[in-house]
Design a protein around this motif. Structure first.
Motif, PDB file in Angstrom:
ATOM      1  N   LEU A 141      -7.382  -3.213 -10.113  1.00  0.00           N
ATOM      2  CA  LEU A 141      -7.648  -2.060  -9.269  1.00  0.00           C
ATOM      3  C   LEU A 141      -9.033  -1.497  -9.445  1.00  0.00           C
ATOM      4  O   LEU A 141      -9.520  -0.957  -8.503  1.00  0.00           O
ATOM      5  CB  LEU A 141      -6.653  -1.120  -9.673  1.00  0.00           C
ATOM      6  CG  LEU A 141      -5.059  -1.185  -9.107  1.00  0.00           C
ATOM      7  CD1 LEU A 141      -4.327  -0.218  -9.677  1.00  0.00           C
ATOM      8  CD2 LEU A 141      -4.977  -1.451  -7.775  1.00  0.00           C
ATOM      9  N   GLU A 142      -9.553  -1.397 -10.712  1.00  0.00           N
ATOM     10  CA  GLU A 142     -10.943  -1.110 -11.006  1.00  0.00           C
ATOM     11  C   GLU A 142     -12.096  -1.730  -9.976  1.00  0.00           C
ATOM     12  O   GLU A 142     -12.932  -1.066  -9.724  1.00  0.00           O
ATOM     13  CB  GLU A 142     -11.362  -1.364 -12.285  1.00  0.00           C
ATOM     14  CG  GLU A 142     -10.688  -0.224 -13.185  1.00  0.00           C
ATOM     15  CD  GLU A 142     -10.943  -0.410 -14.692  1.00  0.00           C
ATOM     16  OE1 GLU A 142     -11.618  -1.570 -15.206  1.00  0.00           O
ATOM     17  OE2 GLU A 142     -10.574   0.410 -15.554  1.00  0.00           O
ATOM     18  N   LEU A 152      -6.887  -5.720  -2.186  1.00  0.00           N
ATOM     19  CA  LEU A 152      -5.995  -4.474  -1.877  1.00  0.00           C
ATOM     20  C   LEU A 152      -4.802  -4.603  -0.826  1.00  0.00           C
ATOM     21  O   LEU A 152      -3.797  -4.351  -0.764  1.00  0.00           O
ATOM     22  CB  LEU A 152      -6.836  -3.456  -1.674  1.00  0.00           C
ATOM     23  CG  LEU A 152      -7.466  -2.663  -2.811  1.00  0.00           C
ATOM     24  CD1 LEU A 152      -8.509  -1.687  -2.539  1.00  0.00           C
ATOM     25  CD2 LEU A 152      -6.479  -2.149  -4.112  1.00  0.00           C
ATOM     26  N   LEU A 168       1.657  -0.088  -4.570  1.00  0.00           N
ATOM     27  CA  LEU A 168       0.611   0.839  -4.811  1.00  0.00           C
ATOM     28  C   LEU A 168       1.039   2.150  -3.945  1.00  0.00           C
ATOM     29  O   LEU A 168       1.985   1.840  -2.866  1.00  0.00           O
ATOM     30  CB  LEU A 168      -0.837   0.539  -4.244  1.00  0.00           C
ATOM     31  CG  LEU A 168      -1.268  -0.696  -4.759  1.00  0.00           C
ATOM     32  CD1 LEU A 168      -2.606  -1.059  -4.340  1.00  0.00           C
ATOM     33  CD2 LEU A 168      -1.321  -0.556  -6.349  1.00  0.00           C
ATOM     34  N   CYS A 181      -6.797   3.369  -8.800  1.00  0.00           N
ATOM     35  CA  CYS A 181      -7.761   2.932  -7.993  1.00  0.00           C
ATOM     36  C   CYS A 181      -8.911   3.773  -7.625  1.00  0.00           C
ATOM     37  O   CYS A 181      -8.958   4.483  -6.458  1.00  0.00           O
ATOM     38  CB  CYS A 181      -7.051   2.295  -6.613  1.00  0.00           C
ATOM     39  SG  CYS A 181      -8.154   1.106  -5.819  1.00  0.00           S
TER      40      CYS A 181
END
Length: 293
Positions: free
Chosen positions: A177-178, A185, A236, A256
């Motif tokens: 997510l970083e 995504l 998510l 995120c």
């Protein structure tokens, strides 16, 4: 003419459809038609014209709708004054809750109301913000908590807070997510708020801004449903700041950060026509004290 006929008139004027108006005033479509017909015969004018989309006010109906609003407001004011003259605040209030009771300080609200106004009974109804507003305007509830602003002239909103929301996933996805790209995504499953929830538009804007096109979505609004989906690595989701902090402290979630933080208003709403109702005034006083506004 009867007050229920005027309430039906307003519902039809706002909905533009007899069936939807009937749902608002808890009447069948034939009953709604009968109410309008009786009003037209008593007033001697046609109130609505039929259109391909439903019905719309005639010129005469447009002229008279303001009078109907004033009559109904006067009736509500009279009822409120009668309660005041009786010397104590009694009755029943239905309150819409747009999120978990803990965040809305519902326990403290119930304790304060019981202590200060013991003869005022409260009913709590959990619904998405859009439904809370709709039920309020339909007079099925008396007040409520909603996220986002207030677009309606007949509703008064008191801003209580402005929490921020972030996109979160499971802790195991932290590294992904970083640095995730839009394409990466898009490969995740996303929790998608329903159409009655203001977060749906917010999330769609995030998708558009960052060119994210999810391959799969899961519809959900409740925090009790969303939290395990995030923690267990199923999807998510957009999460409120207090929940974000808790998941990070527990080591069960990851943010995120590239998708930013998004503020959303939390408002307490009620009908303007009930502003002088002693029960509503009592409720507003307690809510303001609890939220320090």
């Amino acid at each position: 003419m009867e007050l229920y006929q005027l309430r039906t008139l307003l519902a039809v004027a706002e909905e533009g459809n007899f069936t939807r108006a009937g749902k608002r005033v808890h009447a069948t479509q034939p009953a709604v038609s009968a109410h309008i017909k009786a009003l037209e015969e008593e007033l001697g004018v046609r109130l609505f014209d039929r259109t391909p989309r439903g019905v719309e006010l005639t010129v005469a109906g447009t002229e008279l709708i303001g009078d109907a609003i004033e009559v109904l407001a006067a009736a509500e004011k009279m009822q409120a004054r009668a309660v005041t003259l009786h010397g104590e605040i009694t009755g029943n209030l239905a309150i819409g809750l747009c999120t978990d009771p803990r965040y809305l300080n519902v326990t403290e609200l119930l304790e304060s109301m019981n202590e200060q106004f013991p003869k005022l009974n409260l009913k709590l109804v959990q619904s998405p913000s859009g439904v809370v507003i709709s039920e309020l305007r339909s007079k099925n509830i008396d007040a409520g908590f909603v996220f986002s602003g207030n677009p309606y002239g007949d509703v008064k909103a008191i801003k209580l807070a402005e929490p921020e929301y972030s996109i979160m996933g499971a802790a195991k996805w932290k590294a992904q997510l970083e640095n995730a790209t839009a394409a990466e995504l898009s490969q995740f499953t996303w929790v998608m708020p329903t159409s009655h929830c203001p977060f749906r538009e917010l999330q769609l804007n995030i998708f558009k801004e960052h060119a994210i096109v999810p391959n799969r979505t899961i519809g959900a609004d409740s925090e009790e449903v969303i939290r395990p989906l995030v923690v267990e690595g199923k999807a998510l989701a957009i999460v409120r700041d207090d929940e974000v902090r808790q998941l990070l402290e527990d080591g069960t979630g990851a943010v995120c950060s590239s998708l930013g933080r998004h503020p959303v208003e939390l408002n307490f709403v009620y009908r303007k026509s009930q502003a002088e109702d002693p029960a509503i005034a009592a409720l507003i006083k307690v809510v303001r004290n609890l939220w320090k506004v």
